[in-house]
Design a protein around this motif. Structure first.
Motif, PDB file in Angstrom:
ATOM      1  N   LEU A  99     -89.158  53.456-103.426  1.00 21.19           N
ATOM      2  CA  LEU A  99     -87.700  53.496-103.307  1.00 21.19           C
ATOM      3  C   LEU A  99     -87.281  53.278-101.855  1.00 21.19           C
ATOM      4  CD1 LEU A  99     -86.420  56.396-105.607  1.00 21.19           C
ATOM      5  CD2 LEU A  99     -85.908  53.954-105.834  1.00 21.19           C
ATOM      6  N   GLU A 100     -87.957  53.956-100.941  1.00 19.86           N
ATOM      7  CA  GLU A 100     -87.614  53.820 -99.529  1.00 19.86           C
ATOM      8  C   GLU A 100     -87.907  52.417 -99.016  1.00 19.86           C
ATOM      9  OE1 GLU A 100     -88.083  58.272 -97.654  1.00 19.86           O
ATOM     10  OE2 GLU A 100     -89.922  57.129 -97.969  1.00 19.86           O
ATOM     11  N   GLN A 101     -88.903  51.772 -99.578  1.00 22.84           N
ATOM     12  CA  GLN A 101     -89.329  50.462 -99.072  1.00 22.84           C
ATOM     13  C   GLN A 101     -88.604  49.296 -99.723  1.00 22.84           C
ATOM     14  OE1 GLN A 101     -93.534  50.813 -99.789  1.00 22.84           O
ATOM     15  NE2 GLN A 101     -93.776  52.389 -98.219  1.00 22.84           N
ATOM     16  N   LEU A 102     -87.746  49.556-100.710  1.00 22.85           N
ATOM     17  CA  LEU A 102     -86.966  48.462-101.281  1.00 22.85           C
ATOM     18  C   LEU A 102     -86.155  47.784-100.177  1.00 22.85           C
ATOM     19  CD1 LEU A 102     -85.611  49.967-104.629  1.00 22.85           C
ATOM     20  CD2 LEU A 102     -87.150  48.004-104.391  1.00 22.85           C
ATOM     21  N   GLY A 103     -86.109  46.462-100.209  1.00 21.96           N
ATOM     22  CA  GLY A 103     -85.428  45.720 -99.156  1.00 21.96           C
ATOM     23  C   GLY A 103     -83.936  45.580 -99.381  1.00 21.96           C
ATOM     24  N   ALA A 118     -85.083  65.701-108.737  1.00 24.48           N
ATOM     25  CA  ALA A 118     -83.909  64.839-108.579  1.00 24.48           C
ATOM     26  C   ALA A 118     -83.382  64.879-107.155  1.00 24.48           C
ATOM     27  CB  ALA A 118     -82.814  65.254-109.566  1.00 24.48           C
ATOM     28  N   PHE A 119     -83.368  66.045-106.546  1.00 27.87           N
ATOM     29  CA  PHE A 119     -82.912  66.174-105.163  1.00 27.87           C
ATOM     30  C   PHE A 119     -83.883  65.470-104.227  1.00 27.87           C
ATOM     31  CE2 PHE A 119     -81.438  69.506-101.776  1.00 27.87           C
ATOM     32  CZ  PHE A 119     -80.769  68.516-101.081  1.00 27.87           C
ATOM     33  N   GLU A 120     -85.176  65.605-104.484  1.00 22.97           N
ATOM     34  CA  GLU A 120     -86.148  64.918-103.638  1.00 22.97           C
ATOM     35  C   GLU A 120     -86.030  63.404-103.762  1.00 22.97           C
ATOM     36  OE1 GLU A 120     -89.911  67.252-102.687  1.00 22.97           O
ATOM     37  OE2 GLU A 120     -89.713  67.578-104.845  1.00 22.97           O
ATOM     38  N   ILE A 121     -85.752  62.922-104.963  1.00 25.88           N
ATOM     39  CA  ILE A 121     -85.515  61.483-105.145  1.00 25.88           C
ATOM     40  C   ILE A 121     -84.272  61.057-104.377  1.00 25.88           C
ATOM     41  CG2 ILE A 121     -84.863  59.744-106.853  1.00 25.88           C
ATOM     42  CD1 ILE A 121     -86.701  61.369-108.823  1.00 25.88           C
ATOM     43  N   ALA A 122     -83.216  61.859-104.445  1.00 22.69           N
ATOM     44  CA  ALA A 122     -81.992  61.550-103.695  1.00 22.69           C
ATOM     45  C   ALA A 122     -82.282  61.438-102.205  1.00 22.69           C
ATOM     46  CB  ALA A 122     -80.928  62.624-103.949  1.00 22.69           C
ATOM     47  N   LEU A 123     -83.148  62.329-101.696  1.00 24.13           N
ATOM     48  CA  LEU A 123     -83.463  62.314-100.274  1.00 24.13           C
ATOM     49  C   LEU A 123     -84.293  61.105 -99.867  1.00 24.13           C
ATOM     50  CD1 LEU A 123     -84.180  66.128 -99.897  1.00 24.13           C
ATOM     51  CD2 LEU A 123     -82.326  64.872 -98.757  1.00 24.13           C
ATOM     52  N   ALA A 124     -84.895  60.423-100.849  1.00 25.48           N
ATOM     53  CA  ALA A 124     -85.617  59.178-100.561  1.00 25.48           C
ATOM     54  C   ALA A 124     -84.695  57.967-100.588  1.00 25.48           C
ATOM     55  CB  ALA A 124     -86.753  58.987-101.565  1.00 25.48           C
ATOM     56  N   CYS A 125     -83.439  58.169-100.969  1.00 30.75           N
ATOM     57  CA  CYS A 125     -82.463  57.072-101.006  1.00 30.75           C
ATOM     58  C   CYS A 125     -81.783  56.932 -99.649  1.00 30.75           C
ATOM     59  CB  CYS A 125     -81.434  57.319-102.106  1.00 30.75           C
ATOM     60  SG  CYS A 125     -82.146  57.351-103.774  1.00 30.75           S
ATOM     61  N   ASP A 126     -81.093  55.828 -99.455  1.00 28.62           N
ATOM     62  CA  ASP A 126     -80.437  55.580 -98.175  1.00 28.62           C
ATOM     63  C   ASP A 126     -79.156  56.386 -98.010  1.00 28.62           C
ATOM     64  OD1 ASP A 126     -82.270  53.510 -97.239  1.00 28.62           O
ATOM     65  OD2 ASP A 126     -81.420  52.262 -98.833  1.00 28.62           O
ATOM     66  N   ILE A 127     -78.384  56.483 -99.072  1.00 32.21           N
ATOM     67  CA  ILE A 127     -77.059  57.114 -99.012  1.00 32.21           C
ATOM     68  C   ILE A 127     -76.899  58.015-100.221  1.00 32.21           C
ATOM     69  CG2 ILE A 127     -74.560  56.713 -99.038  1.00 32.21           C
ATOM     70  CD1 ILE A 127     -75.086  54.009 -97.697  1.00 32.21           C
ATOM     71  N   ILE A 128     -76.438  59.248-100.000  1.00 29.67           N
ATOM     72  CA  ILE A 128     -76.154  60.184-101.084  1.00 29.67           C
ATOM     73  C   ILE A 128     -74.644  60.371-101.181  1.00 29.67           C
ATOM     74  CG2 ILE A 128     -76.485  62.509-101.991  1.00 29.67           C
ATOM     75  CD1 ILE A 128     -79.091  62.652-100.375  1.00 29.67           C
ATOM     76  N   VAL A 129     -74.115  60.085-102.376  1.00 30.38           N
ATOM     77  CA  VAL A 129     -72.694  60.274-102.674  1.00 30.38           C
ATOM     78  C   VAL A 129     -72.605  61.413-103.684  1.00 30.38           C
ATOM     79  CG1 VAL A 129     -70.575  59.165-103.494  1.00 30.38           C
ATOM     80  CG2 VAL A 129     -72.327  57.805-102.330  1.00 30.38           C
ATOM     81  N   ALA A 130     -71.685  62.347-103.481  1.00 32.53           N
ATOM     82  CA  ALA A 130     -71.634  63.520-104.351  1.00 32.53           C
ATOM     83  C   ALA A 130     -70.201  63.858-104.731  1.00 32.53           C
ATOM     84  CB  ALA A 130     -72.280  64.712-103.667  1.00 32.53           C
ATOM     85  N   ALA A 131     -70.048  64.383-105.937  1.00 36.54           N
ATOM     86  CA  ALA A 131     -68.784  64.955-106.359  1.00 36.54           C
ATOM     87  C   ALA A 131     -68.637  66.345-105.746  1.00 36.54           C
ATOM     88  CB  ALA A 131     -68.739  65.052-107.886  1.00 36.54           C
ATOM     89  N   PRO A 132     -67.400  66.820-105.548  1.00 35.61           N
ATOM     90  CA  PRO A 132     -67.220  68.153-104.947  1.00 35.61           C
ATOM     91  C   PRO A 132     -67.935  69.259-105.718  1.00 35.61           C
ATOM     92  CG  PRO A 132     -65.146  66.957-104.969  1.00 35.61           C
ATOM     93  CD  PRO A 132     -66.111  66.128-105.765  1.00 35.61           C
ATOM     94  N   LYS A 133     -68.046  69.124-107.031  1.00 36.17           N
ATOM     95  CA  LYS A 133     -68.662  70.182-107.839  1.00 36.17           C
ATOM     96  C   LYS A 133     -70.188  70.081-107.891  1.00 36.17           C
ATOM     97  CE  LYS A 133     -68.238  67.619-112.208  1.00 36.17           C
ATOM     98  NZ  LYS A 133     -67.638  67.600-113.549  1.00 36.17           N
ATOM     99  N   ALA A 134     -70.765  69.049-107.313  1.00 33.67           N
ATOM    100  CA  ALA A 134     -72.222  68.910-107.330  1.00 33.67           C
ATOM    101  C   ALA A 134     -72.871  70.048-106.552  1.00 33.67           C
ATOM    102  CB  ALA A 134     -72.631  67.569-106.738  1.00 33.67           C
ATOM    103  N   LYS A 135     -74.000  70.516-107.057  1.00 33.41           N
ATOM    104  CA  LYS A 135     -74.777  71.539-106.363  1.00 33.41           C
ATOM    105  C   LYS A 135     -76.222  71.070-106.276  1.00 33.41           C
ATOM    106  CE  LYS A 135     -71.968  75.613-107.354  1.00 33.41           C
ATOM    107  NZ  LYS A 135     -71.551  75.758-105.946  1.00 33.41           N
ATOM    108  N   PHE A 136     -76.851  71.400-105.165  1.00 35.83           N
ATOM    109  CA  PHE A 136     -78.186  70.910-104.858  1.00 35.83           C
ATOM    110  C   PHE A 136     -79.114  72.083-104.562  1.00 35.83           C
ATOM    111  CE2 PHE A 136     -75.132  67.699-103.731  1.00 35.83           C
ATOM    112  CZ  PHE A 136     -75.713  66.492-104.048  1.00 35.83           C
ATOM    113  N   GLY A 137     -80.378  71.938-104.951  1.00 37.20           N
ATOM    114  CA  GLY A 137     -81.329  72.972-104.614  1.00 37.20           C
ATOM    115  C   GLY A 137     -82.763  72.499-104.757  1.00 37.20           C
TER     116      GLY A 137
END
Length: 266
Positions: A99-103, A118-137
């Motif tokens: 995922l990180e190496q995709l061009g 899911a959170f760890e996958i998000a952290l491997a992405c370039d940009i994280i967009v979230a709704a106000p009600k989203a919670k992460f852990g």
């Protein structure tokens, strides 16, 4: 349990109004999108498809009540140290690193609860967009584990090592606003689906080879600091002068002014 007519993920490819391809990878494994063996296998296959035939932007999102309530604990039952290490190695080699190496830009859209894998996958992405009600852990402590798909180190990169230790060691949940303040979440928006898709389209329409160069330079910094990034930048950036997009954009700027160039990804 997945039945033959169900699939834990959905990979769809669309094009923007300007003809750029965007791939949307959706978690669709019930209301909680638990990561069981079927979900991991489907994700590995989808990431392999994206690697083999890269689009110009990728959007990861989820159907259901939650982005994901985390890993199905049955995955861990009975694992030996060797099998546990093999599991994490597979997920680095076949999910996080590819995922990180995709061009191209990779965006994660979190509309609700986003835990563990899911959170760890998000952290491997370039940009994280979230709704106000989203919670992460990263709540792996509830089974005596530490996050092992790269979450702690990628969280430390974004928020600092102290914040990473706090989030992982407490196992607490954090809202989107807090993680935006920490620099983990990039954008908080009420209209998560529309805004995340609009961002994916916008980045897909851009100079894809330049986006890839940006990712490569930042990856060099991550692995070797400023000196390493400085060392590779001349060649990585210099190669862009051979691209149709840079040549066309320079001509467009000189002939018509800024902001009027269009890009093909070549």
């Amino acid at each position: 349990m997945t039945t033959p007519d169900q699939h834990p993920t959905r990979l769809e490819r669309t094009t923007t109004a300007l003809g750029a391809e965007v791939a949307t990878l959706t978690f669709a494994h019930g209301p909680l999108n638990l990561f069981d063996d079927a979900m991991f296998d489907a994700l590995v296959a989808d990431v392999a498809s994206l690697t083999a035939d890269p689009p110009r932007a990728v959007l990861l999102r989820a159907d259901g009540k939650a982005n994901s309530a985390g890993v199905d604990v049955h995955v861990f039952a009975g694992l030996t140290p060797e099998r546990g290490a093999a599991l994490w190695r597979r997920l680095f080699d076949e999910v996080a690193h590819p995922l990180e190496q995709l061009g191209c830009p990779v965006i994660y859209a979190a509309h609700g609860l986003t835990l563990t894998a899911a959170f760890e996958i998000a952290l491997a992405c370039d940009i994280i967009v979230a709704a106000p009600k989203a919670k992460f852990g990263l709540v792996e402590i509830v089974v005596g584990l530490t996050p092992s798909m790269g979450g702690p180190q990628r969280l430390a990169e974004r928020a600092g090592s102290g914040r990473a230790r706090e989030l992982v060691m407490t196992g607490d949940l954090y809202d989107a606003a807090t993680l935006h303040d920490w620099g983990v979440v990039n954008i908080v928006t009420d209209d998560i689906d529309a805004d995340a898709r609009a961002l994916a389209d916008r980045l897909a329409d851009g100079p894809t080879r330049a986006h890839d160069a940006t990712k490569r330079i930042i990856a060099a910094w991550r692995s070797g600091g400023v000196a390493h990034a400085d060392d590779i930048t001349p060649e990585v950036s210099g190669d862009l002068f051979a691209t149709d997009d840079l040549q066309g954009a320079v001509r467009s700027f000189l002939d018509n002014g800024p902001g009027k160039a269009t890009y093909t990804g070549r």
